[in-house]
Scaffold this motif. Structure first.
Motif, PDB file in Angstrom:
ATOM      1  N   SER A 148      39.650 -21.254  45.257  1.00 14.71           N
ATOM      2  CA  SER A 148      39.132 -20.675  46.496  1.00 14.71           C
ATOM      3  C   SER A 148      39.148 -19.155  46.442  1.00 14.71           C
ATOM      4  CB  SER A 148      39.974 -21.145  47.689  1.00 14.71           C
ATOM      5  OG  SER A 148      39.965 -22.551  47.798  1.00 14.71           O
ATOM      6  N   PHE A 149      38.425 -18.545  47.381  1.00 14.39           N
ATOM      7  CA  PHE A 149      38.433 -17.097  47.522  1.00 14.39           C
ATOM      8  C   PHE A 149      39.851 -16.596  47.761  1.00 14.39           C
ATOM      9  CE2 PHE A 149      33.821 -16.659  48.866  1.00 14.39           C
ATOM     10  CZ  PHE A 149      33.508 -15.798  47.828  1.00 14.39           C
ATOM     11  N   PRO A 150      40.171 -15.396  47.273  1.00 13.40           N
ATOM     12  CA  PRO A 150      41.428 -14.760  47.683  1.00 13.40           C
ATOM     13  C   PRO A 150      41.444 -14.585  49.199  1.00 13.40           C
ATOM     14  CG  PRO A 150      40.447 -13.600  45.822  1.00 13.40           C
ATOM     15  CD  PRO A 150      39.436 -14.591  46.281  1.00 13.40           C
ATOM     16  N   SER A 151      42.644 -14.558  49.762  1.00 10.95           N
ATOM     17  CA  SER A 151      42.760 -14.486  51.224  1.00 10.95           C
ATOM     18  C   SER A 151      42.087 -13.240  51.790  1.00 10.95           C
ATOM     19  CB  SER A 151      44.239 -14.509  51.618  1.00 10.95           C
ATOM     20  OG  SER A 151      44.942 -13.428  51.004  1.00 10.95           O
ATOM     21  N   TRP A 152      42.219 -12.100  51.108  1.00  6.90           N
ATOM     22  CA  TRP A 152      41.640 -10.867  51.643  1.00  6.90           C
ATOM     23  C   TRP A 152      40.113 -10.908  51.596  1.00  6.90           C
ATOM     24  CZ3 TRP A 152      38.534  -7.450  48.978  1.00  6.90           C
ATOM     25  CH2 TRP A 152      38.500  -7.573  47.587  1.00  6.90           C
ATOM     26  N   MET A 153      39.541 -11.655  50.644  1.00  7.95           N
ATOM     27  CA  MET A 153      38.087 -11.786  50.580  1.00  7.95           C
ATOM     28  C   MET A 153      37.554 -12.673  51.705  1.00  7.95           C
ATOM     29  SD  MET A 153      36.961 -12.086  46.597  1.00  7.95           S
ATOM     30  CE  MET A 153      37.426 -10.865  45.370  1.00  7.95           C
ATOM     31  N   ARG A 154      38.369 -13.605  52.166  1.00 14.16           N
ATOM     32  CA  ARG A 154      37.936 -14.462  53.277  1.00 14.16           C
ATOM     33  C   ARG A 154      37.932 -13.695  54.598  1.00 14.16           C
ATOM     34  NH1 ARG A 154      41.208 -18.314  50.408  1.00 14.16           N
ATOM     35  NH2 ARG A 154      42.975 -17.922  51.812  1.00 14.16           N
ATOM     36  N   GLU A 155      38.697 -12.621  54.640  1.00 14.72           N
ATOM     37  CA  GLU A 155      38.789 -11.842  55.873  1.00 14.72           C
ATOM     38  C   GLU A 155      37.744 -10.728  55.944  1.00 14.72           C
ATOM     39  OE1 GLU A 155      42.733 -10.400  55.665  1.00 14.72           O
ATOM     40  OE2 GLU A 155      43.683 -12.370  55.958  1.00 14.72           O
ATOM     41  N   LYS A 156      37.121 -10.408  54.805  1.00 17.46           N
ATOM     42  CA  LYS A 156      36.148  -9.315  54.767  1.00 17.46           C
ATOM     43  C   LYS A 156      34.855  -9.800  54.121  1.00 17.46           C
ATOM     44  CE  LYS A 156      39.751  -5.780  54.221  1.00 17.46           C
ATOM     45  NZ  LYS A 156      40.252  -4.662  53.397  1.00 17.46           N
ATOM     46  N   ASP A 157      33.773  -9.143  54.503  1.00 15.41           N
ATOM     47  CA  ASP A 157      32.495  -9.406  53.845  1.00 15.41           C
ATOM     48  C   ASP A 157      32.427  -8.504  52.621  1.00 15.41           C
ATOM     49  OD1 ASP A 157      29.981  -9.971  53.036  1.00 15.41           O
ATOM     50  OD2 ASP A 157      28.962  -9.291  54.860  1.00 15.41           O
ATOM     51  N   ILE A 158      32.724  -9.067  51.466  1.00 16.04           N
ATOM     52  CA  ILE A 158      32.832  -8.243  50.265  1.00 16.04           C
ATOM     53  C   ILE A 158      31.495  -7.629  49.853  1.00 16.04           C
ATOM     54  CG2 ILE A 158      34.817  -9.534  49.414  1.00 16.04           C
ATOM     55  CD1 ILE A 158      32.967 -10.942  47.453  1.00 16.04           C
ATOM     56  N   VAL A 159      30.387  -8.193  50.355  1.00 16.59           N
ATOM     57  CA  VAL A 159      29.082  -7.630  50.018  1.00 16.59           C
ATOM     58  C   VAL A 159      28.940  -6.215  50.568  1.00 16.59           C
ATOM     59  CG1 VAL A 159      26.584  -7.935  50.260  1.00 16.59           C
ATOM     60  CG2 VAL A 159      28.053  -9.926  49.919  1.00 16.59           C
ATOM     61  N   LYS A 160      29.647  -5.917  51.664  1.00 17.62           N
ATOM     62  CA  LYS A 160      29.542  -4.606  52.301  1.00 17.62           C
ATOM     63  C   LYS A 160      30.564  -3.599  51.781  1.00 17.62           C
ATOM     64  CE  LYS A 160      27.777  -6.587  56.624  1.00 17.62           C
ATOM     65  NZ  LYS A 160      28.015  -6.728  58.090  1.00 17.62           N
ATOM     66  N   LEU A 161      31.377  -3.998  50.815  1.00 17.01           N
ATOM     67  CA  LEU A 161      32.430  -3.106  50.335  1.00 17.01           C
ATOM     68  C   LEU A 161      31.907  -1.828  49.686  1.00 17.01           C
ATOM     69  CD1 LEU A 161      35.098  -5.590  48.907  1.00 17.01           C
ATOM     70  CD2 LEU A 161      34.972  -4.527  51.172  1.00 17.01           C
ATOM     71  N   PRO A 162      30.816  -1.869  48.898  1.00 16.61           N
ATOM     72  CA  PRO A 162      30.336  -0.600  48.319  1.00 16.61           C
ATOM     73  C   PRO A 162      30.012   0.446  49.380  1.00 16.61           C
ATOM     74  CG  PRO A 162      29.325  -2.462  47.198  1.00 16.61           C
ATOM     75  CD  PRO A 162      30.066  -3.020  48.384  1.00 16.61           C
ATOM     76  N   GLU A 163      29.304   0.030  50.434  1.00 19.97           N
ATOM     77  CA  GLU A 163      28.973   0.972  51.499  1.00 19.97           C
ATOM     78  C   GLU A 163      30.224   1.399  52.274  1.00 19.97           C
ATOM     79  OE1 GLU A 163      27.294  -1.692  50.814  1.00 19.97           O
ATOM     80  OE2 GLU A 163      25.203  -1.101  50.513  1.00 19.97           O
ATOM     81  N   LYS A 164      31.193   0.487  52.388  1.00 19.59           N
ATOM     82  CA  LYS A 164      32.414   0.828  53.109  1.00 19.59           C
ATOM     83  C   LYS A 164      33.158   1.962  52.416  1.00 19.59           C
ATOM     84  CE  LYS A 164      36.874  -0.902  54.643  1.00 19.59           C
ATOM     85  NZ  LYS A 164      37.870  -1.985  54.614  1.00 19.59           N
TER      86      LYS A 164
END
Length: 350
Positions: A148-164
């Motif tokens: 499964s996804f890591p817990s922190w990835m389930r809490e965030k939309d990782i697709v938006k991380l570069p812009e973040k």
């Protein structure tokens, strides 16, 4: 009267001989001419036949070369060139790779026997040797096991991380990110990273939702024979590592407690902050070097997996088996690798 008749006969006789001679001469000339014509025709026929045979021989050679090229092209086009090979018997692989009586060969044979008898590893999957093979070995097991996804990835939309990183944390130096052997930098780096991370999220979500082990294996074979697809997934993993380094660095600046492995990372001159880590270490992964041990710690931490590595060249020492990170949370799943030199990795099968 008799005399005159005889004389007439004598006068007629030379005339018949000339006629015979003339006919013989004409016939000879005719036969000679016919022979020359026939000989010329035969020689012409032979020449044409030889030219025809030479033409077909050249045509045969050309078609043969063309056919071989076409068969080779089709084989290269449609052959499933897996970057993670099928399982092979562990001891058979060892016997094939480590022949001879050199000290290193003897050490490796003992190490492989240790894996077989004590750790119950029966088979091994060979992984393509390049500067992505550590990432490839880890991701293959995550997908094949349906983790499964890591817990922190389930809490965030990782697709938006570069812009973040750019807009929320002001990390405009991300534009200097390098995609392995592709020396690419610029404003569009965010778009490229976004596509890579989106692909990772899509594939990981799909694999984690499949309960059939054989179906996951079939899907792995599809993904791990597509070099372009693999390349994007590995670059996404690199970025995930960079994001975690940046997050922990921000925590350290506010005097929060951070894992010991990051304190070690930031204590080095070449990785004192996320930018230096990216420029001096991360950008080279996939291009001129693979993952170092500190990178393996960060990878395990970022993906929330315990990476257990059997270091065969360290047989009979305390470093024969190491874990990245050393103190993972109890619920983190474990995946295993084996290496003969800390540069290239293979996948053990228990």
């Amino acid at each position: 009267m008799l005399l005159n008749f005889s004389q007439r006969d004598c006068d007629v006789q030379p005339l018949g001989s000339d006629q015979v001679h003339s006919w013989t001469l004409v016939t000879g000339q005719a036969l000679d001419t016919a022979w020359r014509i026939a000989k010329g025709s035969v020689m012409l026929g032979v020449s044409l036949l030889m030219a025809t045979l030479c033409y077909f021989r050249r045509l045969h050679l050309y078609l043969g070369h063309w056919w071989k090229w076409w068969i080779g092209y089709l084989q290269r086009k449609f052959k499933r060139n897996l970057s993670v090979e099928a399982e092979v018997d562990l001891l058979s692989y060892c016997a094939r790779e480590w022949k001879g009586e050199t000290p290193r060969a003897k050490l490796m044979r003992k190490a492989y026997e240790e894996l077989f008898w004590r750790h119950h590893i029966k088979c091994v999957r060979q992984v393509k040797r390049d500067n992505y093979d550590a990432l490839r070995s880890v991701l293959f097991q995550i997908f094949s096991q349906g983790l499964s996804f890591p817990s922190w990835m389930r809490e965030k939309d990782i697709v938006k991380l570069p812009e973040k990183l750019l807009f929320s944390q002001g990390c405009n130096w991300i534009q200097q990110y390098s995609f392995g052997p592709e020396k690419y930098t610029g404003s569009n780096v965010f778009g490229k990273l976004r596509k890579c991370v989106e692909l990772l999220k899509t594939q990981w979500t799909e694999f984690s939702g499949i309960r059939d082990h054989h179906r996951r294996g079939s899907m792995c074979n599809t993904i791990f024979c597509d070099a372009i697809l693999e390349y994007k997934l590995y670059e996404a993993l690199k970025f995930i590592m960079l994001y975690q380094v940046t997050e922990v660095y921000e925590q350290m600046k506010t005097n929060k407690i951070i894992p010991s492995l990051f304190r070690l990372l930031f204590s080095r001159e070449t990785s004192a902050d996320p930018l230096s880590f990216m420029m001096n270490h991360l950008n080279s992964i996939g291009d001129t070097c693979g993952l170092e041990q500190i990178d393996m710690f960060i990878l395990g931490y970022s993906l929330e997996v315990k990476i257990k590595v059997f270091r065969l060249f360290k047989f009979n020492s305390r470093d024969f088996t190491v874990c990245y990170p050393e103190e993972p949370l109890r619920e983190w799943p474990e995946i295993s690798l084996l290496t003969e030199n800390d540069r290239h990795y293979h996948i053990p099968i228990f």
